[in-house]
Design an enzyme around this catalytic site. Structure first.
Site, PDB file in Angstrom:
ATOM      1  N   HIS A 260     -22.339  11.947  -3.014  1.00  0.00           N
ATOM      2  CA  HIS A 260     -20.885  12.321  -3.009  1.00  0.00           C
ATOM      3  C   HIS A 260     -20.437  13.384  -4.207  1.00  0.00           C
ATOM      4  O   HIS A 260     -21.357  13.249  -5.045  1.00  0.00           O
ATOM      5  CB  HIS A 260     -20.292  10.894  -2.919  1.00  0.00           C
TER       6      HIS A 260
ATOM      7  N   ASP B   4     -26.806   7.574  -9.637  1.00  0.00           N
ATOM      8  CA  ASP B   4     -25.504   7.267  -9.406  1.00  0.00           C
ATOM      9  C   ASP B   4     -25.567   5.917  -8.937  1.00  0.00           C
ATOM     10  O   ASP B   4     -25.766   5.572  -7.768  1.00  0.00           O
ATOM     11  CB  ASP B   4     -24.835   8.179  -8.571  1.00  0.00           C
TER      12      ASP B   4
ATOM     13  N   GLN C  23     -22.256   2.815  -6.029  1.00  0.00           N
ATOM     14  CA  GLN C  23     -22.252   1.991  -4.812  1.00  0.00           C
ATOM     15  C   GLN C  23     -23.208   0.708  -4.823  1.00  0.00           C
ATOM     16  O   GLN C  23     -22.907  -0.590  -4.299  1.00  0.00           O
ATOM     17  CB  GLN C  23     -22.664   2.567  -3.674  1.00  0.00           C
TER      18      GLN C  23
ATOM     19  N   LYS D 214     -15.337  -0.946  -8.931  1.00  0.00           N
ATOM     20  CA  LYS D 214     -16.086  -1.476  -7.514  1.00  0.00           C
ATOM     21  C   LYS D 214     -16.830  -2.358  -7.589  1.00  0.00           C
ATOM     22  O   LYS D 214     -17.437  -3.051  -6.758  1.00  0.00           O
ATOM     23  CB  LYS D 214     -16.881   0.070  -7.380  1.00  0.00           C
TER      24      LYS D 214
ATOM     25  N   CYS E  52     -15.088  11.813  -0.243  1.00  0.00           N
ATOM     26  CA  CYS E  52     -15.601  12.860  -1.221  1.00  0.00           C
ATOM     27  C   CYS E  52     -17.260  13.230  -1.274  1.00  0.00           C
ATOM     28  O   CYS E  52     -17.926  13.008  -1.764  1.00  0.00           O
ATOM     29  CB  CYS E  52     -15.321  12.019  -2.563  1.00  0.00           C
TER      30      CYS E  52
END
Lengths: 196, 417
Positions: free
Chosen positions: B131, B207, B210, B233, B375
């Site tokens: 993203h 990253d 998530q 998150k 995104c």
């Protein structure tokens, strides 16, 4: 207004124009004007082609893709302004803005976003969370009362959008393109009678 | 991830009680929250911890000599230790940097490491499924520095195409890859990518926005050099993100932003930067947010990360099965057709209904999903669409949420029939 906002939003006329869009297609540029409007928040995109002759919008074509509201609004708009004078088209835009309960300043604000020049939230993961909020459309019903719904014909079907503030941007996308096109026509044609 | 047999089922009913929105409803109406990939809800204990801190323990950190300030210091540094332990950091006290969010954490790497180490022609590798947070900073380096960008493409089955991995990373200085796609749910074989990158002499950025909230993530098992993730998150507050970096790498990097807190000495002729990690924390940091993040981590640890990923996986499998059973050929799922290497994110298309319309109809049933480009515009282009509708799960969702999702989707199908 009906009790179910959803039925009010997705009226049969809207779904019909979504499924069977009117004046779909493109025209040669020139002689026509081509204006793009884009909503980076949700990816809706409308391209308007205008063919003006002697102050009359002789033809209009629409291309683009997006949600039912943006695409049906473009189709309804094309049917409403085709064959009208540019002055009449301006009046229809003005009435439609009132229907959307957008005051002139708001229309300008959203125009910035449509032309991709917004300096805030362009890349938001939200579908359309910024911009118009409940407070700003607080006078929605007042503004709508100024509009002669009967005179608006099929366009009146879009009045339910006002209850869904984030969708107003979808509904006005094509209209911003039309307004921009009329501006271009005025500048290029240099008609003496059109300046205010 | 440990063997599934060592996990236990989540008591979702009990978990929902910890989240007032989910147990008491939105304006009194019960709500189905399927947008945790954008931002999770947070349990009362996180909010109580933060208000407790604000009520009784707040002072600025790294400044005061009084007991109250020492208490705030202790709580802030505790958060650093908790965040580090959560991801298996070998030296949390030096390797954990608090940022505003995962995006800022990645930007910190791009600016501090990238701007000083990368020059025209140097190669940075990204993936097609990442993203914007893990793409735009690198594309900006491409624009600012003439850095060459190479892209690991996605296959038609929504997994990364690693056939040419060695060639792609050959000569690269940095490889950036997500641990889990926020659109597809795809969990790439990160270790394989990291090993190839290291063999090529590149450093590796993970990253974790998530995956870290949903699964046991250990930076040493992953083999990454940097890991970024966000508090909001993972049941924590907004306004705090975490950057983990190997101590020697961080130590070699100049400051990112300048200001108070990140320097040892200031003269008009120049500055002496502070040691890591405070070198990268200019100005007053997100103290209450760090305290809230500690509470979120404690909550997650109590539930167990292995239990959470198993729950996500099972719910995702149930949902995909139910979607196919109910809508047959009318439903398209843009994500791996497997429960392995796949997280609890489902991007879907129902007939040709625009995602925006779908989300609107679902909202009428108080089902919250996301519609948009998430995104991830390059990925949208690859998928041949401008937007998708996305449902995402977390520990407070269960099959009743899926059932209500499907009911609402059926309603949309009938309106746009």
């Amino acid at each position: 207004m009906s009790t179910s906002g959803l039925e009010d939003l997705y009226r049969e006329i809207i779904l019909d124009h979504y499924r069977n869009p009117r004046n779909r297609g493109s025209m040669d540029v020139p002689p026509s004007q081509r204006i793009e409007a884009y909503n980076p928040l949700c990816g809706d995109e409308v391209v308007v082609y205008l063919l003006e002759n002697n102050g009359v919008l002789e033809d209009i074509k629409i291309e683009g893709q997006g949600c039912s509201i943006s695409q049906s609004s473009a189709s309804l708009m094309s049917a409403a302004v085709k064959g009208k004078t540019t002055e009449e088209a301006r009046k229809i835009i003005s009435d439609f803005k009132k229907l959307m309960s957008i005051h002139e300043s708001r229309m300008e604000d959203t125009k910035d976003i449509d032309s991709g020049n917004a300096n805030n939230s362009v890349d938001s993961d939200d579908t359309a969370a910024d911009g118009i909020n409940e407070n700003e459309i607080g006078s929605a019903d007042d503004a709508q009362m100024d509009v002669d719904l009967d005179a608006m014909g099929e366009l009146a079907a879009l009045q339910g959008v006002v209850r869904f503030p984030v969708r107003i941007k979808c509904a006005i996308l094509a209209w911003n393109a039309l307004a921009e096109g009329l501006d271009e026509i005025e500048v290029s044609a240099d008609h003496p009678g059109t300046s205010k | 991830m440990k063997d599934a047999t060592t996990t236990t089922q989540l008591d979702v009913e009990a978990i929902k009680q910890d989240f007032p929105l989910l147990s008491k409803g939105f304006h009194g109406e019960s709500i189905v929250y399927l947008d945790s990939a954008a931002s999770s809800q947070r349990p009362t204990c996180v909010i109580d911890t933060m208000s407790g801190y604000y009520n009784y323990s707040h002072a600025n950190v790294h400044r005061g000599v009084y007991k109250l300030a020492e208490e705030a210091d202790r709580l802030y540094e505790n958060a650093r230790m908790a965040a580090g332990r959560f991801i298996g950091a070998p030296d949390p006290a030096r390797e954990i940097v608090f940022t505003k969010n995962a995006t800022e954490a990645i930007n910190l790497i791009a600016y501090s490491w990238g701007m000083h180490r990368l020059h025209e022609g140097d190669v940075v590798v990204v993936t097609e499924i990442d993203h914007h947070a893990n793409l735009v900073p690198w594309i900006m380096l491409h624009e600012a520095r003439g850095v060459e960008l190479r892209v690991i493409p996605m296959r038609d089955d929504y997994l990364l195409d690693l056939d040419n991995l060695e060639e792609t990373v050959d000569g690269a200085k940095l490889v950036a890859c997500t641990l889990m796609s926020n659109v597809l749910g795809t969990i790439p074989p990160f270790r394989k990518i990291a090993d190839a990158a290291h063999n090529a002499g590149a450093i590796v950025v993970a990253d974790g926005a998530q995956l870290v909230p949903h699964a046991h993530v250990d930076v040493q098992e992953l083999g990454c050099d940097f890991l970024a993730f966000s508090g909001h998150k993972m049941l924590g507050p907004t306004g705090i993100g975490v950057l983990w970096g190997k101590a020697d790498l961080l130590d070699s990097m100049p400051p990112f932003m300048g200001g108070g807190g990140m320097i040892l000495d200031v003269k008009f002729e120049g500055i002496v930067p502070a040691e890591i990690p405070t070198r990268f924390e200019a100005g007053t940091p997100p103290i209450a947010e760090a305290v809230g993040l500690t509470a979120a981590i404690e909550y997650l640890d109590k539930i167990g990360m292995d239990n959470i990923i198993r729950h996500d996986t099972e719910l995702t499998a149930y949902t995909i099965e139910s979607l196919k059973e109910t809508f047959g050929g009318d439903i398209t799922i843009m994500g791996p057709d497997t429960t392995e290497n796949r997280g609890g994110v489902i991007s879907l298309a129902l007939k040709d209904i625009h995602p925006h319309d779908l989300a609107q109809v679902l909202d009428e049933s108080n089902v919250c999903i996301r519609a948009g480009h998430h995104c991830a515009k390059p990925l949208m282009r690859r998928l041949g669409t401008s937007a998708t509708a996305r449902a995402s799960f977390y520990l407070y969702n269960d099959t009743s949420d899926t059932d209500r999702l499907i009911e609402a989707l059926a309603k949309a199908a009938s309106i746009f029939g």
